[in-house]
Design a protein around this motif. Structure first.
Motif, PDB file in Angstrom:
ATOM      1  N   SER A   1     -22.204   4.264  -1.569  1.00  0.00           N
ATOM      2  CA  SER A   1     -21.218   4.292  -2.656  1.00  0.00           C
ATOM      3  C   SER A   1     -20.681   5.700  -2.899  1.00  0.00           C
ATOM      4  O   SER A   1     -19.606   5.865  -3.493  1.00  0.00           O
ATOM      5  N   ARG A   2     -21.419   6.714  -2.426  1.00  0.00           N
ATOM      6  CA  ARG A   2     -20.983   8.099  -2.625  1.00  0.00           C
ATOM      7  C   ARG A   2     -19.902   8.511  -1.616  1.00  0.00           C
ATOM      8  O   ARG A   2     -19.398   9.640  -1.682  1.00  0.00           O
ATOM      9  N   ALA A   3     -19.585   7.645  -0.675  1.00  0.00           N
ATOM     10  CA  ALA A   3     -18.648   8.041   0.390  1.00  0.00           C
ATOM     11  C   ALA A   3     -17.486   7.058   0.544  1.00  0.00           C
ATOM     12  O   ALA A   3     -16.949   6.889   1.633  1.00  0.00           O
ATOM     13  N   ILE A   4     -17.099   6.427  -0.576  1.00  0.00           N
ATOM     14  CA  ILE A   4     -15.999   5.458  -0.537  1.00  0.00           C
ATOM     15  C   ILE A   4     -14.715   6.123  -1.001  1.00  0.00           C
ATOM     16  O   ILE A   4     -14.684   6.807  -2.029  1.00  0.00           O
ATOM     17  N   ARG A   5     -13.645   5.905  -0.271  1.00  0.00           N
ATOM     18  CA  ARG A   5     -12.342   6.460  -0.646  1.00  0.00           C
ATOM     19  C   ARG A   5     -11.644   5.497  -1.612  1.00  0.00           C
ATOM     20  O   ARG A   5     -11.347   4.354  -1.265  1.00  0.00           O
ATOM     21  N   TRP A   6     -11.378   5.973  -2.832  1.00  0.00           N
ATOM     22  CA  TRP A   6     -10.720   5.133  -3.837  1.00  0.00           C
ATOM     23  C   TRP A   6      -9.228   5.454  -3.957  1.00  0.00           C
ATOM     24  O   TRP A   6      -8.439   4.563  -4.291  1.00  0.00           O
ATOM     25  N   ASN A   7      -8.857   6.677  -3.689  1.00  0.00           N
ATOM     26  CA  ASN A   7      -7.451   7.068  -3.773  1.00  0.00           C
ATOM     27  C   ASN A   7      -6.853   6.997  -2.373  1.00  0.00           C
ATOM     28  O   ASN A   7      -7.120   7.861  -1.527  1.00  0.00           O
ATOM     29  N   VAL A   8      -6.081   5.955  -2.106  1.00  0.00           N
ATOM     30  CA  VAL A   8      -5.464   5.791  -0.785  1.00  0.00           C
ATOM     31  C   VAL A   8      -3.951   5.910  -0.923  1.00  0.00           C
ATOM     32  O   VAL A   8      -3.363   5.504  -1.933  1.00  0.00           O
ATOM     33  N   ARG A   9      -3.326   6.487   0.091  1.00  0.00           N
ATOM     34  CA  ARG A   9      -1.892   6.760  -0.019  1.00  0.00           C
ATOM     35  C   ARG A   9      -1.031   5.596   0.465  1.00  0.00           C
ATOM     36  O   ARG A   9       0.115   5.448   0.034  1.00  0.00           O
TER      37      ARG A   9
ATOM     38  N   ARG B   1      -1.062   1.602   3.144  1.00  0.00           N
ATOM     39  CA  ARG B   1      -1.809   0.497   3.735  1.00  0.00           C
ATOM     40  C   ARG B   1      -2.680   0.969   4.897  1.00  0.00           C
ATOM     41  O   ARG B   1      -3.817   0.500   5.069  1.00  0.00           O
ATOM     42  N   ALA B   2      -2.180   1.891   5.695  1.00  0.00           N
ATOM     43  CA  ALA B   2      -2.943   2.372   6.847  1.00  0.00           C
ATOM     44  C   ALA B   2      -4.221   3.074   6.399  1.00  0.00           C
ATOM     45  O   ALA B   2      -5.293   2.863   6.988  1.00  0.00           O
ATOM     46  N   GLN B   3      -4.136   3.892   5.377  1.00  0.00           N
ATOM     47  CA  GLN B   3      -5.331   4.573   4.899  1.00  0.00           C
ATOM     48  C   GLN B   3      -6.293   3.588   4.218  1.00  0.00           C
ATOM     49  O   GLN B   3      -7.516   3.741   4.316  1.00  0.00           O
ATOM     50  N   PHE B   4      -5.764   2.573   3.552  1.00  0.00           N
ATOM     51  CA  PHE B   4      -6.609   1.541   2.957  1.00  0.00           C
ATOM     52  C   PHE B   4      -7.389   0.816   4.055  1.00  0.00           C
ATOM     53  O   PHE B   4      -8.597   0.574   3.921  1.00  0.00           O
ATOM     54  N   ALA B   5      -6.711   0.491   5.154  1.00  0.00           N
ATOM     55  CA  ALA B   5      -7.386  -0.185   6.270  1.00  0.00           C
ATOM     56  C   ALA B   5      -8.449   0.716   6.883  1.00  0.00           C
ATOM     57  O   ALA B   5      -9.541   0.257   7.238  1.00  0.00           O
ATOM     58  N   ASP B   6      -8.158   2.001   7.005  1.00  0.00           N
ATOM     59  CA  ASP B   6      -9.108   2.948   7.578  1.00  0.00           C
ATOM     60  C   ASP B   6     -10.354   3.084   6.698  1.00  0.00           C
ATOM     61  O   ASP B   6     -11.463   3.275   7.196  1.00  0.00           O
ATOM     62  N   ALA B   7     -10.164   2.977   5.377  1.00  0.00           N
ATOM     63  CA  ALA B   7     -11.276   3.121   4.439  1.00  0.00           C
ATOM     64  C   ALA B   7     -11.964   1.801   4.131  1.00  0.00           C
ATOM     65  O   ALA B   7     -12.962   1.779   3.397  1.00  0.00           O
ATOM     66  N   PHE B   8     -11.480   0.710   4.687  1.00  0.00           N
ATOM     67  CA  PHE B   8     -11.896  -0.628   4.267  1.00  0.00           C
ATOM     68  C   PHE B   8     -13.396  -0.879   4.458  1.00  0.00           C
ATOM     69  O   PHE B   8     -14.025  -1.568   3.646  1.00  0.00           O
TER      70      PHE B   8
END
Length: 333
Positions: free
Chosen positions: A149-157, A159-166
Motif C-alpha cells: 500500500s506504500r507504493a501505489i500511485r494515486w495521482n495519474v495523469r 489512461r496510460a499511466q493508470f494502466a501502468d499503475a493498475f
C-alpha cells in the motif's frame, strides 16, 4: 530427514479498502483522469483489500503472524534456530528486515532475508527445507510482511499511466509465518523452481536501487498485466505438470491446492490450463486482494482453519511472481 510444516498463521490489518474506494481516491487525486466506475473490481474480481496503519511497518505484520503462530504451538522465540524473512517488502534497504522482525519478536537466532517478488515466501520455505535436510538447522521460522500500500500511485495523469499503475490497485498488506521443523518422515517431499528472467521489465518497483536511488517518481509499482499473464501462461504450465508426473500424483491427491492469486481471470485461466479441480482451490482473492508473498501461507492457514486439510493430508503450493519466477512445493502435513 524431512522438513515438516509444524504450523502456519496469517495476520491481516483490520482496515479494508473497497475497489470503489480505490477508484474514488484516484479520481480525487488525479485532476487529469477519471477511471471508469467499477473498472477495478470488473477487471480483477477484487472487492476489497487490507491496508496497514500509518506508522506500521512490514516487520510488524510479520511479527503479529509469528507471535500468533508461536503462541498456538506453545513455543517461545528462544526455541528458533533460524528466522527467514521472505518478502517483496522491507522496512529498510539495510539491514535485513529479518533483524527487525527478530528484535521485535525477541528472537536471538541467526536471520536473513529472501527476496523474489511474490515468490519470496515460497523461496524462504525452499531455503528452510534445504537447511533442515542438510542438518544445519532443526526449527526454522519463515515469515513475511507485505506492505505494498506504500507504493501505489494515486495521482495519474492519463489512461496510460493508470494502466501502468493498475497492478498496485490489486495489492493488499498482510503478514504470515510458518514454522518448519526436522522430522523423520512426511513434510516437504517435492519442490521445483524456474525463472524466465528475460521478462524482468514486465513488472517493477524501481526505487531504492542503483538504477533509481532517490527519484520519487520511481517509488510506485509499474507493470504490464497482459505481458505478465502471457509470460506465466507461456512458461508456467510445464513446471507444475512435471511435478505431478514426477511424483505420480494428480491434483485430486491433494486436500487443497494453494495458487498465488493476482486477479480472478488469471486464477481461473491457470486453473483451467493445469486442470485443477475448482473445489481444491482456496479462493481468497475477492475479499482480500493480491496478498503478494503472503498469499500462499494465508491460503494454507485459511484451509486449516476451515477444516479443509489437516495432519497427514497432502497440500500443494503453486507460486507465480514477477521476474518472472515460478515455483511449486508439495508437502504432507
Amino acid at each position: 530427514m524431512r522438513a515438516r510444516i509444524a504450523g502456519v498463521a496469517a495476520h491481516l490489518p483490520e482496515r479494508t479498502v473497497t475497489s470503489a474506494e480505490v477508484e474514488a481516491r484516484v479520481r480525487a487525486e488525479s485532476p487529469g483522469y477519471r477511471p471508469h466506475p467499477t473498472i477495478v473490481e470488473r477487471m480483477t474480481g477484487i472487492a476489497a483489500r487490507h491496508v496497514m496503519r500509518d506508522g506500521e511497518q512490514a516487520s510488524d505484520l510479520a511479527v503479529a503472524a509469528a507471535r500468533r503462530l508461536l503462541d498456538e504451538l506453545g513455543l517461545g522465540p528462544d526455541r528458533l534456530d533460524l528466522l527467514i524473512f521472505g518478502s517483496a517488502s522491507q522496512d529498510l534497504i539495510e539491514p535485513a528486515t529479518a533483524h527487525i522482525v527478530a528484535a521485535k519478536l525477541g528472537a536471538s537466532c541467526p536471520v536473513f532475508d529472501v527476496k523474489n517478488a511474490c515468490n519470496s515466501f515460497l523461496n524462504g520455505l525452499q531455503m528452510a527445507d534445504a537447511l533442515i535436510r542438510t542438518g544445519q538447522h532443526e526449527r526454522v521460522l519463515v515469515c513475511t510482511g507485505e506492505s505494498p500500500s506504500r507504493a501505489i500511485r494515486w495521482n495519474v495523469r492519463d489512461r496510460a499511466q493508470f494502466a501502468d499503475a493498475f497492478a498496485g490497485y490489486t495489492l493488499s498488506d498482510a503478514g504470515a509465518a510458518m514454522l518448519v521443523e526436522a522430522a523423520p518422515d512426511g513434510g516437504i517431499f517435492y519442490r521445483d523452481f524456474a525463472a524466465v528472467s528475460s521478462a524482468w521489465r514486465v513488472g517493477t518497483l524501481p526505487a531504492g536501487g542503483s538504477m533509481h536511488p532517490r527519484d520519487p517518481e520511481f517509488t510506485y509499482f509499474s507493470g504490464d498485466g497482459r505481458r505478465l499473464k502471457d509470460a506465466f501462461v507461456g512458461n508456467g504450465p510445464e513446471i507444475f505438470l512435471t511435478a505431478l508426473e514426477k511424483t505420480g500424483l494428480t491434483w485430486d491427491d491433494f486436500a487443497v491446492v494453494c495458487v498465488h492469486q493476482v486477479t480472478a481471470r488469471y486464477t481461473e485461466l491457470l486453473r483451467s490450463i493445469l486442470d485443477i479441480p475448482a473445489g481444491r482451490l482456496v479462493v481468497t482473492l475477492p475479499e482480500h486482494g493480491n496478498l503478494a508473498s503472503a498469499s500462499l501461507p494465508f491460503q494454507l492457514d485459511t484451509a486449516l482453519r476451515e477444516g479443509r486439510c489437516g495432519p497427514g493430508d497432502r497440500v500443494a503450493l503453486v507460486g507465480l511472481a514477477g521476474g518472472v519466477s515460478l515455483g511449486v512445493t508439495f508437502a504432507e502435513l
